[in-house]
Scaffold this motif. Structure first.
Motif, PDB file in Angstrom:
ATOM      1  N   GLY A  63       5.469   2.188  -7.895  1.00 57.71           N
ATOM      2  CA  GLY A  63       4.571   2.045  -6.754  1.00 57.71           C
ATOM      3  C   GLY A  63       3.179   1.638  -7.206  1.00 57.71           C
ATOM      4  N   GLY A 120       1.071  -0.576  -5.819  1.00 57.33           N
ATOM      5  CA  GLY A 120       0.220  -0.435  -4.649  1.00 57.33           C
ATOM      6  C   GLY A 120      -0.928  -1.410  -4.488  1.00 57.33           C
ATOM      7  N   ARG A 154      11.123   6.224  -4.475  1.00 56.97           N
ATOM      8  CA  ARG A 154      10.034   6.466  -5.443  1.00 56.97           C
ATOM      9  C   ARG A 154      10.535   6.612  -6.871  1.00 56.97           C
ATOM     10  N   GLU A 212       0.812  -1.219   0.000  1.00 60.23           N
ATOM     11  CA  GLU A 212       0.000   0.000   0.000  1.00 60.23           C
ATOM     12  C   GLU A 212       0.841   1.262   0.000  1.00 60.23           C
ATOM     13  N   ARG A 213       1.940   1.254   0.749  1.00 63.78           N
ATOM     14  CA  ARG A 213       2.722   2.473   0.905  1.00 63.78           C
ATOM     15  C   ARG A 213       3.934   2.468  -0.012  1.00 63.78           C
ATOM     16  N   LYS A 214       4.078   3.494  -0.789  1.00 63.68           N
ATOM     17  CA  LYS A 214       5.237   3.656  -1.662  1.00 63.68           C
ATOM     18  C   LYS A 214       6.376   4.250  -0.842  1.00 63.68           C
ATOM     19  N   GLN A 215       7.551   3.663  -0.964  1.00 66.25           N
ATOM     20  CA  GLN A 215       8.697   4.152  -0.218  1.00 66.25           C
ATOM     21  C   GLN A 215       9.127   5.524  -0.746  1.00 66.25           C
TER      22      GLN A 215
END
Length: 248
Positions: free
Chosen positions: A132, A134, A127, A120-123
């Motif tokens: 991402g 997700g 990036r 769920e969370r893009k680093q």
């Protein structure tokens, strides 16, 4: 006397308009390298890359060659380049090559790596180096679909250059999947790749992973030889030129 040099370099393609030098921009990898070599040699120097990575695409090991008349050693040329190159481009190795060596024409195969984040969370700090996406993907279905691409095929459906006049037949030798937590790494090894080919293959396999296409559809997409039959073109930031192989 002009000598032929082979170099391997890595670069972060995030802020560049691709490898190939262009008249409307000074933000290309080839342009940066040629500018420094011209300063060294005091004459124009042309660099040949193994392939033309697109805007935003990275390289872990791009191979290139150039001819230069200098008394400097290979190590001194490498150090000179790295001294003046921006921090997002680095020459890893530089050696003398045979007079007939050409980084693109003599390349036997290339390996591209595509990186996807399915969590769920893009680093934030990665990036620019991973797509991402997700959402979870059915990797087994993607593996099954990828088998249809192995071997020699006409990949016209996976080429974004509609004016392509040369052959669109290529040989894909391997497509390898590696899972690391919520991350998916996919490597494509072949004898050559068309414009955006890896990114379109990747977009098509993602659609399989989402359940939007069945693995068996890959056969029909290849047969169609029509770009509109294949999936979307995924973003550039997840793509890396990982390796270029030569006979020697």
């Amino acid at each position: 006397m002009l000598k032929n040099y082979k170099m391997v370099l890595e670069y972060d393609g995030s802020r560049y308009d691709g490898w190939q030098k262009q008249g409307n921009t000074d933000r290309t990898i080839q342009g940066k390298l040629e500018g420094i070599l011209e300063r060294l040699a005091e004459v124009p120097v042309e660099i040949h890359g193994s392939g033309r990575t697109d805007a935003g695409v990275h390289a872990l090991a791009q191979t290139a060659n150039f001819h230069l008349d200098t008394r400097m050693s290979e190590g001194e040329i490498k150090d000179y380049l790295n001294q003046y190159l921006p921090e997002d481009i680095r020459v890893i190795s530089l050696d003398r090559a045979g007079d007939r060596f050409h980084s693109r024409l003599n390349a036997e195969e290339k390996t591209y790596l595509y990186r996807i984040e399915t969590g769920e969370r893009k680093q934030v700090f990665e990036r620019k180096y991973i797509y991402g996406f997700g959402r979870p993907l059915d990797v087994n279905a993607m593996r099954e679909a990828s088998r249809y691409f192995l071997g020699e095929h006409d990949f016209k459906s996976f080429c974004s250059n509609k004016k392509m006049k040369k052959s669109t037949v290529r040989i894909l030798k391997a497509i390898e999947f590696e899972e690391e937590g919520s991350r998916l790494f996919i490597r494509y090894t072949g004898n050559g790749f068309l414009h955006h080919m890896v990114r379109i293959l990747m977009g098509t396999l993602i659609e399989v992973g989402e359940g939007k296409r069945s693995p068996k559809e890959m056969k029909e997409i290849l047969k169609a030889m029509d770009r509109s039959a294949a999936g979307t073109t995924v973003p550039a930031e997840g793509l890396f030129l990982e390796k270029v192989s030569y006979k020697d």
